[in-house]
Design an enzyme around this catalytic site. Structure first.
Site, PDB file in Angstrom:
ATOM      1  N   ARG A  29      -8.437  -0.977   4.651  1.00 41.92           N
ATOM      2  CA  ARG A  29      -7.657  -0.014   4.090  1.00 41.92           C
ATOM      3  C   ARG A  29      -6.308  -0.362   3.572  1.00 41.92           C
ATOM      4  NH1 ARG A  29      -6.346   4.069   7.786  1.00 41.92           N
ATOM      5  NH2 ARG A  29      -4.906   4.838   5.949  1.00 41.92           N
ATOM      6  N   ARG A  46      -0.191  14.104  13.542  1.00 38.98           N
ATOM      7  CA  ARG A  46       0.217  13.919  12.150  1.00 38.98           C
ATOM      8  C   ARG A  46       0.335  15.160  11.294  1.00 38.98           C
ATOM      9  NH1 ARG A  46      -1.514   8.018  10.066  1.00 38.98           N
ATOM     10  NH2 ARG A  46       0.492   8.229   8.718  1.00 38.98           N
ATOM     11  N   ASP A 101       4.448   0.393  12.279  1.00 34.88           N
ATOM     12  CA  ASP A 101       3.011  -0.281  11.718  1.00 34.88           C
ATOM     13  C   ASP A 101       3.148  -1.841  11.951  1.00 34.88           C
ATOM     14  OD1 ASP A 101       2.370   1.756  10.553  1.00 34.88           O
ATOM     15  OD2 ASP A 101       2.916   1.372   8.352  1.00 34.88           O
ATOM     16  N   ILE A 110       7.093   6.972  17.470  1.00 31.78           N
ATOM     17  CA  ILE A 110       6.898   7.492  16.143  1.00 31.78           C
ATOM     18  C   ILE A 110       5.561   8.348  16.380  1.00 31.78           C
ATOM     19  CG2 ILE A 110       6.338   7.271  13.779  1.00 31.78           C
ATOM     20  CD1 ILE A 110       9.365   6.577  14.255  1.00 31.78           C
ATOM     21  N   ARG A 157      -5.049   9.949   4.603  1.00 33.12           N
ATOM     22  CA  ARG A 157      -3.955  11.230   4.754  1.00 33.12           C
ATOM     23  C   ARG A 157      -3.173  11.440   3.503  1.00 33.12           C
ATOM     24  NH1 ARG A 157      -0.786  13.788   8.612  1.00 33.12           N
ATOM     25  NH2 ARG A 157       1.213  13.322   7.946  1.00 33.12           N
ATOM     26  N   LYS A 216       0.993  -1.073  -0.148  1.00 33.73           N
ATOM     27  CA  LYS A 216       0.123  -0.187   0.095  1.00 33.73           C
ATOM     28  C   LYS A 216       0.981   1.118   0.105  1.00 33.73           C
ATOM     29  CE  LYS A 216      -1.699   1.638   4.158  1.00 33.73           C
ATOM     30  NZ  LYS A 216      -1.373   3.196   3.861  1.00 33.73           N
ATOM     31  N   ASN A 217       2.035   1.273   0.915  1.00 37.88           N
ATOM     32  CA  ASN A 217       2.702   2.448   1.037  1.00 37.88           C
ATOM     33  C   ASN A 217       3.880   2.703  -0.090  1.00 37.88           C
ATOM     34  OD1 ASN A 217       1.178   3.022   3.280  1.00 37.88           O
ATOM     35  ND2 ASN A 217       2.983   2.593   4.878  1.00 37.88           N
ATOM     36  N   CYS A 228      -5.595  12.233  12.973  1.00 41.13           N
ATOM     37  CA  CYS A 228      -6.081  11.134  12.581  1.00 41.13           C
ATOM     38  C   CYS A 228      -6.155  10.251  13.942  1.00 41.13           C
ATOM     39  CB  CYS A 228      -5.452  10.410  11.614  1.00 41.13           C
ATOM     40  SG  CYS A 228      -3.872   9.838  12.128  1.00 41.13           S
TER      41      CYS A 228
HETATM   42  C1  UD1 Z   1       4.221   6.829   6.706  1.00 43.98           C
HETATM   43  C2  UD1 Z   1       3.293   5.463   6.368  1.00 43.98           C
HETATM   44  C3  UD1 Z   1       2.679   4.998   7.615  1.00 43.98           C
HETATM   45  C4  UD1 Z   1       3.751   4.748   8.754  1.00 43.98           C
HETATM   46  C5  UD1 Z   1       4.754   6.032   8.834  1.00 43.98           C
HETATM   47  C6  UD1 Z   1       5.679   5.884   9.907  1.00 43.98           C
HETATM   48  C7  UD1 Z   1       2.609   5.893   4.050  1.00 43.98           C
HETATM   49  C8  UD1 Z   1       1.413   6.221   3.291  1.00 43.98           C
HETATM   50  N1  UD1 Z   1       2.340   5.689   5.270  1.00 43.98           N
HETATM   51  O1  UD1 Z   1       3.281   7.701   7.134  1.00 43.98           O
HETATM   52  O2  UD1 Z   1       2.069   3.811   7.362  1.00 43.98           O
HETATM   53  O3  UD1 Z   1       2.953   4.441   9.820  1.00 43.98           O
HETATM   54  O4  UD1 Z   1       5.243   6.531   7.605  1.00 43.98           O
HETATM   55  O5  UD1 Z   1       6.647   4.869   9.420  1.00 43.98           O
HETATM   56  O6  UD1 Z   1       3.890   5.803   3.684  1.00 43.98           O
HETATM   57  N2  UD1 Z   1       5.685  14.682  11.126  1.00 43.98           N
HETATM   58  C9  UD1 Z   1       5.685  15.824  11.461  1.00 43.98           C
HETATM   59  N3  UD1 Z   1       5.503  16.772  10.454  1.00 43.98           N
HETATM   60  C10 UD1 Z   1       5.428  16.275   9.045  1.00 43.98           C
HETATM   61  C11 UD1 Z   1       5.453  15.050   8.699  1.00 43.98           C
HETATM   62  C12 UD1 Z   1       5.544  14.192   9.847  1.00 43.98           C
HETATM   63  O7  UD1 Z   1       5.735  16.237  12.451  1.00 43.98           O
HETATM   64  O8  UD1 Z   1       5.189  17.265   8.249  1.00 43.98           O
HETATM   65  C13 UD1 Z   1       5.732  13.610  12.248  1.00 43.98           C
HETATM   66  C14 UD1 Z   1       4.737  12.700  12.301  1.00 43.98           C
HETATM   67  O9  UD1 Z   1       3.711  13.182  13.133  1.00 43.98           O
HETATM   68  C15 UD1 Z   1       5.381  11.417  12.931  1.00 43.98           C
HETATM   69  C16 UD1 Z   1       6.614  11.209  12.358  1.00 43.98           C
HETATM   70  O10 UD1 Z   1       6.768  12.614  11.733  1.00 43.98           O
HETATM   71  O11 UD1 Z   1       5.446  11.708  14.379  1.00 43.98           O
HETATM   72  C17 UD1 Z   1       6.538  10.270  11.289  1.00 43.98           C
HETATM   73  O12 UD1 Z   1       5.692  10.586  10.227  1.00 43.98           O
HETATM   74  P1  UD1 Z   1       5.706  10.220   8.799  1.00 43.98           P
HETATM   75  O13 UD1 Z   1       7.011   9.450   8.305  1.00 43.98           O
HETATM   76  O14 UD1 Z   1       5.483  11.712   7.967  1.00 43.98           O
HETATM   77  O15 UD1 Z   1       4.444   9.317   8.566  1.00 43.98           O
HETATM   78  P2  UD1 Z   1       3.644   9.307   7.059  1.00 43.98           P
HETATM   79  O16 UD1 Z   1       4.558   9.618   6.160  1.00 43.98           O
HETATM   80  O17 UD1 Z   1       2.357  10.041   7.186  1.00 43.98           O
END
Ligand code: UD1
Length: 428
Positions: free
Chosen positions: A407, A130, A315, A337, A101, A22-23, A125
């Protein structure tokens, strides 16, 4: 709304094949916006999140051929061809972004190719706030002008210009968004503290296939030299390491002998290391992992901390927590995380688990015989952990709100049934 009914305490035996990730599929689809030529994606999993991305694309006038509402088992591994030549809007509306998201992944490609985008802020979420501030900062560093109005991120840019971007926190989709945007920027972009997940590497490979110039993907420094335009390509979606890990943990928890096929074991190092530590035999071959657990002895309890790749993935935290109820002692599980990713704990307690939570630390008492109960799925990965709990519990477990599971897991109940689980989906 569908429910899953599981009769527990059956050993699992046989082969289970992993679907496309998916990712990896979601950013691969978003990357299609970077060109007007056909992007063909093979081995796309049939999942609600992919359907949401297709719905978003249809709203934007992007053509997606090959993806239909046929059942997951028949659709598995289908190809999608995406063509954006008739795209008619630069907007990703709230009603779709709020359900997924990852729709925010269209932001970077839209700005890079059209110099404008209007994408709903995803909002909170279930597993945490996030934010997308790092995505926005990255695009601003490339010269985009970003405003937030009425819950939407509005971005305008004449022509993006390469820059050095150092992320404060490692972000997977943030790295993907900036990497995609930078492919069409003027000059060189360097992303420091980039995410290193295999999905980043696979996206970079796709972009390179499309004519992009990228070095270092999979390390924490990614360098992108902008090009004038990108072209079409055909790529295979990589196997889903989280789905593979979920079946490995399910087999370890239920006992028996299960071969998890069509996966990339090198993406699972942190989990396989843990499996060894807790006493589950896992044998890797080229593209499969054979999981063996014989007898009824408790596993060894082990602590675990979630961290960005290549460390233990957040995950798989919920699934591993269920496994540790079968440990011989106490395990300490630390989630670093996401701030609210222990929602499965309340449900597991209803099944008899002894788990205490203090901030981001869960203390799991082992030697617990779980009992079937009516429980409720709260988010995608938590749902998978509840299924594993149902597989090892006495009597019957009824899991409601399984749309979360749909999902991210393609045909989970069919796959588990084939290896001996008594699991059934019922409509209520
Ligand atoms: C992706 C994965 C999700 C996985 C996560 C962490 C996809 C579609 N989803 O989610 O399955 O659980 O990585 O491995 O690939 N953060 C900020 N600001 C930002 C972006 C992120 O503070 O602009 C923080 C988030 O709140 C979190 C951390 O950074 O604490 C990591 O999040 P991130 O790696 O961005 O997760 P996703 O990319 O949303």
């Amino acid at each position: 709304m569908d429910k899953l009914i599981i009769k527990g305490r059956r050993r699992l035996n046989g082969k289970v094949a992993v679907s496309g990730a998916k990712n990896a599929a979601l950013p691969a689809m978003a990357a299609a916006i970077l060109t007007s030529e056909d992007i063909r994606l093979n081995k796309v999993p049939h999942l609600a999140d992919v359907t949401t991305m297709v719905a978003l694309f249809e709203k934007m006038g992007i053509m997606t051929a090959g993806y239909t509402g046929i059942p997951a088992t028949q659709a598995s591994g289908k190809s999608i061809t995406i063509n954006t030549s008739r795209m008619n809007t630069y907007e990703a509306p709230y009603d779709l972004v709020r359900t997924m998201r990852a729709s925010v992944l269209v932001l970077g490609p839209l700005v890079a190719r059209y110099g404008r985008a209007r994408v709903s802020l995803p909002g909170g979420c279930a597993i945490g706030s996030r934010p997308v501030d790092l995505h926005i900062k990255g695009l601003e560093a490339l010269g985009a002008h970003v405003t937030i109005e009425h819950g939407y991120i509005n971005v305008a840019a004449q022509k993006l210009t390469g820059a050095k971007i150092a992320f404060d926190t490692t972000t997977v989709t943030g790295t993907e968004n900036v990497m995609m945007a930078a492919t069409l920027a003027r000059g060189t972009t360097v992303i420091e503290n980039a995410a290193k997940e295999p999905e980043i590497t696979s996206l970079a490979e796709q972009l390179v296939n499309m004519g992009a110039r990228i070095r270092g993907a999979g390390t924490d420094i990614v360098e992108i030299q902008g090009v004038d335009q990108l072209h079409g390509c055909s790529v295979d979606i990589i196997p889903d390491r989280i789905e593979a890990g979920t079946y490995i943990i399910a087999a370890a928890a239920a006992g028996g002998e299960v071969e998890v096929t069509n996966c990339n074991p090198s993406h699972l190092d942190a989990l396989l290391f843990k499996m060894n530590e807790v006493g589950v035999e896992c044998t890797e071959t080229g593209n499969s992992v054979l999981v063996r657990r014989k007898g009824d002895a408790w596993l060894k309890s082990a602590g675990m901390k979630t961290l960005p790749y290549p460390n233990f993935p957040t995950d798989l935290q919920a699934q591993f927590m269920v496994l540790m109820t079968q440990g011989d002692d106490t395990s300490v599980i630390t989630e670093t995380i996401f701030e609210n990713r222990f929602m499965h704990v309340a449900e597991l307690r209803r099944m008899g688990a002894d788990i205490k939570v203090e901030n981001n630390v869960a203390i799991v008492r082992g030697k617990t015989r779980l009992m079937g109960a009516p429980i409720m799925a709260t988010d995608l990965r938590a749902s998978a952990s509840l299924v594993i709990a149902g597989l090892i519990a006495d009597n019957v477990t009824e899991i409601s709100r399984i749309y979360h599971l749909d999902r991210g897991y393609e045909g989970m109940e069919e796959k588990l049934s084939k290896i001996g689980a008594q699991i059934e989906r019922v409509k209520v």
